[in-house]
Design a protein around this motif. Structure first.
Motif, PDB file in Angstrom:
ATOM      1  N   PHE A 125      26.732  39.506  -5.091  1.00 16.91           N
ATOM      2  CA  PHE A 125      26.232  39.818  -6.498  1.00 16.91           C
ATOM      3  C   PHE A 125      26.955  40.760  -7.314  1.00 16.91           C
ATOM      4  CE2 PHE A 125      23.315  42.951  -4.261  1.00 16.91           C
ATOM      5  CZ  PHE A 125      23.555  43.915  -4.878  1.00 16.91           C
ATOM      6  N   TYR A 126      27.202  40.798  -8.367  1.00 21.11           N
ATOM      7  CA  TYR A 126      28.043  41.914  -9.381  1.00 21.11           C
ATOM      8  C   TYR A 126      27.267  42.328 -10.301  1.00 21.11           C
ATOM      9  CZ  TYR A 126      31.691  39.013  -7.293  1.00 21.11           C
ATOM     10  OH  TYR A 126      32.320  38.093  -6.320  1.00 21.11           O
ATOM     11  N   LEU A 127      27.065  43.787 -10.383  1.00 22.03           N
ATOM     12  CA  LEU A 127      26.681  44.578 -11.422  1.00 22.03           C
ATOM     13  C   LEU A 127      27.707  45.338 -12.074  1.00 22.03           C
ATOM     14  CD1 LEU A 127      23.435  46.028  -9.416  1.00 22.03           C
ATOM     15  CD2 LEU A 127      23.387  44.038 -10.807  1.00 22.03           C
ATOM     16  N   HIS A 128      27.484  45.570 -13.342  1.00 18.40           N
ATOM     17  CA  HIS A 128      28.286  46.433 -13.996  1.00 18.40           C
ATOM     18  C   HIS A 128      28.040  47.981 -13.616  1.00 18.40           C
ATOM     19  CE1 HIS A 128      29.956  48.660 -17.673  1.00 18.40           C
ATOM     20  NE2 HIS A 128      30.924  47.661 -17.621  1.00 18.40           N
ATOM     21  N   TYR A 129      28.994  48.767 -13.945  1.00 17.19           N
ATOM     22  CA  TYR A 129      28.875  50.196 -13.565  1.00 17.19           C
ATOM     23  C   TYR A 129      27.666  50.775 -14.301  1.00 17.19           C
ATOM     24  CZ  TYR A 129      33.322  50.450 -10.918  1.00 17.19           C
ATOM     25  OH  TYR A 129      34.117  50.360 -10.221  1.00 17.19           O
ATOM     26  N   SER A 130      27.220  50.307 -15.442  1.00 18.44           N
ATOM     27  CA  SER A 130      26.085  50.680 -16.231  1.00 18.44           C
ATOM     28  C   SER A 130      24.755  50.211 -15.838  1.00 18.44           C
ATOM     29  CB  SER A 130      26.302  50.225 -17.709  1.00 18.44           C
ATOM     30  OG  SER A 130      26.434  49.083 -17.823  1.00 18.44           O
ATOM     31  N   GLY A 131      24.808  49.514 -14.736  1.00 13.55           N
ATOM     32  CA  GLY A 131      23.671  48.906 -14.243  1.00 13.55           C
ATOM     33  C   GLY A 131      22.577  49.703 -13.795  1.00 13.55           C
ATOM     34  N   ILE A 132      23.150  50.585 -12.954  1.00 15.64           N
ATOM     35  CA  ILE A 132      22.095  51.744 -12.428  1.00 15.64           C
ATOM     36  C   ILE A 132      23.188  53.069 -12.491  1.00 15.64           C
ATOM     37  CG2 ILE A 132      21.021  52.546 -10.243  1.00 15.64           C
ATOM     38  CD1 ILE A 132      20.748  49.433  -9.514  1.00 15.64           C
ATOM     39  N   ASP A 133      22.490  54.053 -12.673  1.00 16.00           N
ATOM     40  CA  ASP A 133      23.124  55.248 -13.086  1.00 16.00           C
ATOM     41  C   ASP A 133      23.918  55.632 -12.150  1.00 16.00           C
ATOM     42  OD1 ASP A 133      21.839  55.622 -15.531  1.00 16.00           O
ATOM     43  OD2 ASP A 133      20.160  56.856 -14.878  1.00 16.00           O
ATOM     44  N   TRP A 134      23.482  55.541 -10.756  1.00 15.86           N
ATOM     45  CA  TRP A 134      24.386  56.132  -9.715  1.00 15.86           C
ATOM     46  C   TRP A 134      25.456  55.259  -9.306  1.00 15.86           C
ATOM     47  CZ3 TRP A 134      24.534  52.890  -5.559  1.00 15.86           C
ATOM     48  CH2 TRP A 134      23.544  52.215  -5.467  1.00 15.86           C
ATOM     49  N   LEU A 135      25.840  53.995 -10.083  1.00 17.81           N
ATOM     50  CA  LEU A 135      26.793  53.225  -9.541  1.00 17.81           C
ATOM     51  C   LEU A 135      28.290  53.905  -9.859  1.00 17.81           C
ATOM     52  CD1 LEU A 135      25.253  49.747 -10.274  1.00 17.81           C
ATOM     53  CD2 LEU A 135      25.770  50.531  -8.133  1.00 17.81           C
ATOM     54  N   LYS A 136      28.368  54.580 -11.043  1.00 16.77           N
ATOM     55  CA  LYS A 136      29.263  55.185 -11.733  1.00 16.77           C
ATOM     56  C   LYS A 136      30.078  55.992 -10.569  1.00 16.77           C
ATOM     57  CE  LYS A 136      28.513  54.808 -16.262  1.00 16.77           C
ATOM     58  NZ  LYS A 136      28.157  55.382 -17.777  1.00 16.77           N
ATOM     59  N   TYR A 137      29.318  56.657  -9.754  1.00 21.58           N
ATOM     60  CA  TYR A 137      29.887  57.514  -8.572  1.00 21.58           C
ATOM     61  C   TYR A 137      30.412  56.813  -7.472  1.00 21.58           C
ATOM     62  CZ  TYR A 137      26.561  61.002 -10.877  1.00 21.58           C
ATOM     63  OH  TYR A 137      26.097  62.043 -11.649  1.00 21.58           O
ATOM     64  N   ASN A 138      30.322  55.189  -7.558  1.00 18.12           N
ATOM     65  CA  ASN A 138      31.100  54.812  -6.316  1.00 18.12           C
ATOM     66  C   ASN A 138      32.266  54.411  -6.828  1.00 18.12           C
ATOM     67  OD1 ASN A 138      28.764  54.619  -4.807  1.00 18.12           O
ATOM     68  ND2 ASN A 138      27.949  52.691  -5.132  1.00 18.12           N
ATOM     69  N   LEU A 139      32.824  54.344  -7.998  1.00 19.57           N
ATOM     70  CA  LEU A 139      34.120  54.053  -8.603  1.00 19.57           C
ATOM     71  C   LEU A 139      35.233  54.708  -7.713  1.00 19.57           C
ATOM     72  CD1 LEU A 139      35.252  53.424 -12.009  1.00 19.57           C
ATOM     73  CD2 LEU A 139      36.706  54.971 -10.771  1.00 19.57           C
ATOM     74  N   ASN A 140      36.138  53.988  -7.125  1.00 19.67           N
ATOM     75  CA  ASN A 140      37.076  54.579  -6.121  1.00 19.67           C
ATOM     76  C   ASN A 140      38.310  54.299  -6.520  1.00 19.67           C
ATOM     77  OD1 ASN A 140      37.138  51.771  -5.327  1.00 19.67           O
ATOM     78  ND2 ASN A 140      36.013  52.095  -3.578  1.00 19.67           N
ATOM     79  N   ALA A 141      38.913  53.456  -7.571  1.00 15.77           N
ATOM     80  CA  ALA A 141      40.044  52.934  -7.851  1.00 15.77           C
ATOM     81  C   ALA A 141      40.339  52.185  -9.130  1.00 15.77           C
ATOM     82  CB  ALA A 141      40.670  51.785  -6.791  1.00 15.77           C
ATOM     83  N   VAL A 142      41.408  52.368  -9.699  1.00 13.92           N
ATOM     84  CA  VAL A 142      41.853  51.662 -10.876  1.00 13.92           C
ATOM     85  C   VAL A 142      42.454  50.598 -10.710  1.00 13.92           C
ATOM     86  CG1 VAL A 142      42.529  52.189 -13.367  1.00 13.92           C
ATOM     87  CG2 VAL A 142      41.706  53.986 -12.013  1.00 13.92           C
ATOM     88  N   HIS A 143      42.429  49.377 -11.276  1.00 15.96           N
ATOM     89  CA  HIS A 143      43.076  48.019 -11.415  1.00 15.96           C
ATOM     90  C   HIS A 143      44.090  48.034 -12.736  1.00 15.96           C
ATOM     91  CE1 HIS A 143      39.695  46.787  -8.445  1.00 15.96           C
ATOM     92  NE2 HIS A 143      40.346  47.873  -8.149  1.00 15.96           N
ATOM     93  N   PHE A 144      45.048  47.539 -12.508  1.00 12.62           N
ATOM     94  CA  PHE A 144      46.178  47.309 -13.545  1.00 12.62           C
ATOM     95  C   PHE A 144      46.588  45.764 -13.149  1.00 12.62           C
ATOM     96  CE2 PHE A 144      46.256  51.850 -12.802  1.00 12.62           C
ATOM     97  CZ  PHE A 144      46.059  52.186 -13.886  1.00 12.62           C
ATOM     98  N   LYS A 145      46.618  45.030 -14.201  1.00 18.14           N
ATOM     99  CA  LYS A 145      47.193  43.848 -14.121  1.00 18.14           C
ATOM    100  C   LYS A 145      48.718  43.969 -15.031  1.00 18.14           C
ATOM    101  CE  LYS A 145      46.800  38.842 -14.344  1.00 18.14           C
ATOM    102  NZ  LYS A 145      46.192  37.542 -14.260  1.00 18.14           N
TER     103      LYS A 145
END
Length: 798
Positions: free
Chosen positions: A606-626
């Motif tokens: 399953f996929y959630l957006h970072y805004s789905g739950i407050d603490w999910l933004k703390y899990n961000l670990n990389a930036v993706h570039f195409k």
């Protein structure tokens, strides 16, 4: 006398230089393979062998009813089990991953990828030697930090670091100890920090995020301790959850519960049952055993060849043997001379093997990502001991073989062999051909499977997609927004996004998803806008998150086909599911795509957006570039410059392409393909040398028969057919055993893959034909030369 022996050995070696070279070279190859195999074994079993508590420390894992095996445990588990189970004398809990960050002292800095937050008794479980500081007061305060010698030398150089400050991000710690990393260990941090208990997780029995180790009393029965740990889970968690859900305990255990099991620290590196293994990674026990078994096999074949070639050369030296017998040479000197020649050749082979290992081993380490060393005292003793046993065996057989010659027969330069010896030699040849055929078929099957993985439709496209990890810990979401704003306007960047996980980089995050009465453990991925389009992931129903409707996005969830199927959801768009105790509306269903390689079936995701739950933004670990494929070098240069000067100055910069990253998931099998190919070449080559030796000996013994048949008018074709017949029979017998055994064995290997090729038939047809052709070529060459025999020289005594 010894000088004469050396002269005879030297002259015979020069005269039969090819046989001598094959003898020494073949045995050197066998010893070299065994040397590397044993070195690899020693390096693997050395993990935690230095730990005095290795046989009393056990790590707990959890096995779930859906087949998943977690190395992780929960945070409250360690303290509660220690309190309630008397057999557990102590417990250690720590996160199941290393942190990474920049350590700073004044102007000096050190980026560590092995920062471990652990409880204060860490060094009681993993007693890496404390070089500086009081080992009883390493964690006297919560801002204490213990560092490895290499970190101390880099940050403090030659000064004493004890009591000095060290910064990690915004936090300041005081160095309380310096330790030496005792290698090899399953837990080998560079930095150890007191891990304060997370209040939110202190009573969370459902969050598996810790590695828990127990010290268990000597007289404890491990099976009983495992049952007691399960009972703790039942009393503290499972029974309450089952009651709340209105189902029986057995039903809850079948649906959501796990069965704890214990693994001894001494065995954890090679025999860990979980998917992740220890912090320093799992050992490959199957590959280790395969390496040693094949090394022994090659050594066995080389030894057989050594015997056969020695016997073949012994036939040529029969006149020398006959003369010595006529002159009355004492038996002990007779046996000593010929055994000594064998020992001398084997001694040279040992020296060559050790010398070659110094060049080969670094290549072996680089290719398989290992750190194997050769020169150890015990290993030297083992190899020399094995060489002595081979020397003793071959020396006795060879000298006994020559010693049993009849004097008159020896003086005539002729030798006959009992039927039992020929049966033994044919059997050994059949064994050699069997293994040669097995590896030839194996190489073809492995190549087919690897080609299948290389060409299989993955369900996504990582072409031109670059992942740049964020090394700095704080404010990642804000810095991600800066990078996004900076590069979305660049012409060489097609899009910018982010996700918690990308194909080929499994962070092993999962959570339960509930729908009505169904509950399924699903892989969790947190994504930003544009993630699915960036990777060209197709939707079968619904659509992706939209930046135009942020409020709706925060309440939405996207799932893959497998998750929808396992939850039993019909017409999923608009239906609600529960994750983390919050309800989300299904917005889209993506087509299944490969995420973790081909060993496992595609998991529910399953996929959630970072805004789905407050603490999910703390899990961000990389930036993706195409990136625009025509401007990749320019884009990487600009990204690197921005990262190092603006976004994370002082931190290391790394990047990886998604398509290359995913290919690494089956890199092991590509190595196995090459490994199989190299071994196939070695074993076939060694087997052909054995065939050459045996055919030389047999045909040498049948020269008189050939001469007689030729005198009676036999043609070259008839003579060659007669000489080849026995060897062709050996190939056919070997093939009869080879095909069913290899079919079964290689099917077992293919069963390691959830997605595999159908077993092809052509390798089983090609391999016997190749072996037959090689046998005919090698033996045919010797047979053809035999048909040109000088009739007078072989018939003049008859």
């Amino acid at each position: 006398m010894i000088g004469i022996w050396f002269k005879l050995f030297y002259r015979n070696s020069i005269k039969n230089w090819m046989s001598t070279l094959v003898n020494i070279g073949g045995l050197s190859l066998g010893l070299l393979c065994l040397l590397i195999g044993l070195s690899y074994y020693d390096s693997e079993v050395a993990y935690d062998a230095w730990n005095p508590h290795k046989d009393h420390i056990y790590k707990v894992g959890h096995r779930f009813s859906d087949g998943q095996v977690f190395d992780d445990s929960t945070q409250p588990e360690a303290a509660k089990c220690k309190e309630l189970i008397p057999e557990i004398t102590d417990a250690l809990s720590m996160p199941s991953w290393y942190m990474e960050d920049l350590l700073q002292v004044g102007e000096r800095s050190f980026f560590s990828k092995k920062i471990l937050y652990a409880q204060p008794n860490f060094f009681e479980f993993f007693p890496h030697p404390i070089r500086k500081g009081n080992k009883d007061e390493l964690f006297a305060t919560k801002n204490s930090i213990v560092i490895a010698e290499e970190v101390s030398e880099h940050l403090f150089q030659k000064s004493n670091p004890i009591g000095k400050a060290l910064r990690i991000g915004k936090d300041t710690y005081v160095v309380s100890g310096v330790f030496k990393q005792q290698k090899a260990s399953t837990t080998l941090p560079q930095v150890v920090i007191w891990d304060s208990v997370n209040k939110n997780q202190a009573n969370n029995w459902g969050a598996y995020s810790q590695y828990t180790y127990y010290k268990i009393a000597d007289d404890a029965v491990i099976a009983n301790v495992e049952e007691k740990i399960l009972q703790v889970f039942i009393d503290e968690y499972y029974q309450k959850e089952a009651t709340q859900e209105g189902i029986s305990l057995d039903a809850y255990l079948e649906r959501s519960g796990s069965v704890p099991f214990l693994e001894k620290l001494a065995d954890y590196r090679l025999h860990g049952k979980g998917d992740l293994g220890p912090l320093e990674g799992k050992g490959n026990y199957l590959f280790l055993m395969l390496s040693i078994s094949l090394a022994l096999l090659i050594l066995l074949i080389s030894t057989i060849n050594f015997i056969n070639l020695s016997f073949a050369n012994g036939v040529k030296r029969s006149k020398e043997v006959g003369v010595k017998k006529v002159l009355g040479l004492a038996k002990k000197w007779f046996y000593l001379q010929y055994s000594g020649e064998i020992a001398l050749q084997i001694g040279i082979a040992v020296v060559v093997a050790f010398g070659t290992a110094e060049f080969v081993l670094p290549l072996f380490n680089d290719y398989f990502g290992l750190n194997v060393s050769v020169i150890t005292g015990m290993l030297f003793v083992k190899i020399v001991g094995i060489a002595l046993l081979i020397s003793l065996l071959v020396g006795i057989l060879f000298s006994g073989f020559l010693g049993r010659m009849e004097t008159l027969t020896a003086l005539k330069g002729k030798l006959g062999s009992p039927k039992s010896i020929m049966v033994f030699r044919n059997t050994m040849l059949a064994v050699q051909l069997f293994f040669a055929g097995f590896f030839l078929i194996g190489a073809l099957i492995v190549k087919s499977q690897v080609n299948f993985m290389n060409t299989k439709e993955l369900g996504f496209s990582g072409e031109g997609v670059v992942v740049v990890p964020m090394a700095k810990g704080e404010n990642r979401w804000q810095r991600y927004q800066l990078a996004k704003a900076e590069f979305e306007k660049k012409p060489y960047v097609i899009s910018v996004s982010s996700s918690l996980e990308t194909p080929g980089k499994d962070e092993d995050n999962s959570n339960n998803v509930e729908y009505r009465d169904a509950l399924v453990d699903c892989k969790m991925n947190t994504v930003d806008y544009g993630h699915f389009k960036m990777l060209d992931i197709q939707f079968v129903k619904g659509n992706s998150f939209s930046s135009n409707t942020p409020a709706l996005t925060a309440e939405s969830i996207i799932m893959n086909e497998t998750a929808i199927s396992k939850l039993g959801i019909q017409a999923p768009i608009g239906k609600t599911v529960t994750v983390f105790g919050k309800q989300f509306t299904i917005k889209g269903v993506v087509k299944d795509y490969h995420f973790e390689g081909f060993e496992r079936e595609i998991r529910p995701v399953f996929y959630l957006h970072y805004s789905g739950i407050d603490w999910l933004k703390y899990n961000l670990n990389a930036v993706h570039f195409k990136l625009d494929l025509t401007k990749v070098p320019l884009a990487l240069d600009e990204i690197t410059k921005f990262w190092q000067e603006e976004l994370e100055p002082g931190y290391p910069f790394e990047y990886r392409f998604v398509d290359q990253q995913f290919k690494k998931t089956f890199e092991t099998y590509k190595r196995q393909q090459l490994f199989f190919s190299v071994l196939t070449i070695i074993i076939i080559s060694v087997s052909l040398l054995g065939l050459l030796a045996l055919s030389s000996l047999v045909i040498q013994q049948r020269l008189k028969e050939v001469a007689i048949k030729k005198t009676l008018g036999a043609s070259v074709r008839e003579l060659m057919a007669d000489l080849l017949l026995n060897f062709v029979k050996v190939v056919l017998i070997s093939t009869a055993v080879l095909i069913p055994v290899s079919y079964w064995g290689l099917n077992q290997w293919l069963d390691n893959f959830a997605y595999r090729i159908s077993m092809p038939i052509w390798p089983y047809m090609l391999s016997p034909l190749v072996l037959l052709c090689l046998v005919i070529m090698v033996v045919g060459f010797k047979a053809y030369r035999a048909t040109k025999v000088d009739l007078i020289s072989h018939l003049k005594f008859e």
